[in-house]
Design a protein around this motif. Sequence first.
Motif, PDB file in Angstrom:
ATOM      1  N   MET A 122       0.825  -1.209   0.000  1.00  0.00           N
ATOM      2  CA  MET A 122       0.000   0.000   0.000  1.00  0.00           C
ATOM      3  C   MET A 122       0.857   1.256   0.000  1.00  0.00           C
ATOM      4  N   PRO A 140      -0.097   3.514  -3.671  1.00  0.00           N
ATOM      5  CA  PRO A 140      -1.409   3.964  -3.187  1.00  0.00           C
ATOM      6  C   PRO A 140      -2.422   4.161  -4.300  1.00  0.00           C
ATOM      7  N   LEU A 175      -5.766   2.198   4.131  1.00  0.00           N
ATOM      8  CA  LEU A 175      -5.442   2.611   2.769  1.00  0.00           C
ATOM      9  C   LEU A 175      -6.024   3.990   2.466  1.00  0.00           C
ATOM     10  N   TRP A 225      -3.926   6.554   4.272  1.00  0.00           N
ATOM     11  CA  TRP A 225      -2.601   6.674   3.646  1.00  0.00           C
ATOM     12  C   TRP A 225      -2.685   7.482   2.356  1.00  0.00           C
ATOM     13  N   ARG A 226      -3.718   7.239   1.551  1.00  0.00           N
ATOM     14  CA  ARG A 226      -3.877   7.981   0.303  1.00  0.00           C
ATOM     15  C   ARG A 226      -4.001   9.483   0.561  1.00  0.00           C
TER      16      ARG A 226
END
Length: 262
Positions: free
Chosen positions: A165, A169, A205, A208-209
């Motif tokens: 990830m 991303p 995720l 994080w993006r």
Amino acid sequence: MMSPKRGIDRLSALIDRFRIRAFVAQGPEDPIRPNLFLVSNAYCSKGTGMDELVFRPRGEAEGIDIDAVVVAARVELGGEGAPLALALPREVRVDLCQAPALAAVATVLRDEVESPRCGHQAAVDRLCEVVVIRLLRHAIASGNAGGGLIAGLAHPQLALALVAMHEAPERAWRLEDLAEVAGMSRTVFATNFREIVGQTPGAYLANWRLIVARQEIAGGLPLKTVAGRVGFSSAAAFTRAYQRAYGHPPREDRKAMLQAAE
């Protein structure tokens, strides 16, 4: 916890994106607000005097015996909201007699501080950065983190999914894809990820993006480009997700960053 599997680079994707920067204090009046301390003659469980490394990622210096500090430095782990800064506990304290790889570079740092030579400031700043990287390695390898990103990176299978990830991303990761990367069944992966990292793979995720997106916005990229780089189908979908997460649209951050640069 299981010891980390060799061959997985758990940190490079994070460090490449959120560079570690260190600045060594030049004296007690230096205003850098240190949060990394190399303390002399700390108690060693093996019965000998040895340095101790104390890292306070949030910046608090209370309780540190200043008279025993050999090196004090300010370490930045990528700015506000950077994953590594949020992943670490309030204090990381390492008895260097129990961490020979970390002690080796700390010894070189201490020698450079006590016997400065040409290029002294650049040398001690770079050495502090290496100390922090080895400190992060130690935190992962020791398996002492109760939960969160560090605990996830210490897990030999979850680390594979986390690194995937971090490195991509923009990819449309499904739960099945991440479970396959980790070499686990879908159910076992989802359960273990939530128990160890503290949130679902999908939530991690998504967060994080947006963290990556904030950094890309700071770099001046157009919102449409940023949206594509972090896996959104359109700038509008990206703006909605950003607004939900941070309470304002990305254009406001872009404007504030541009004004700060003037």
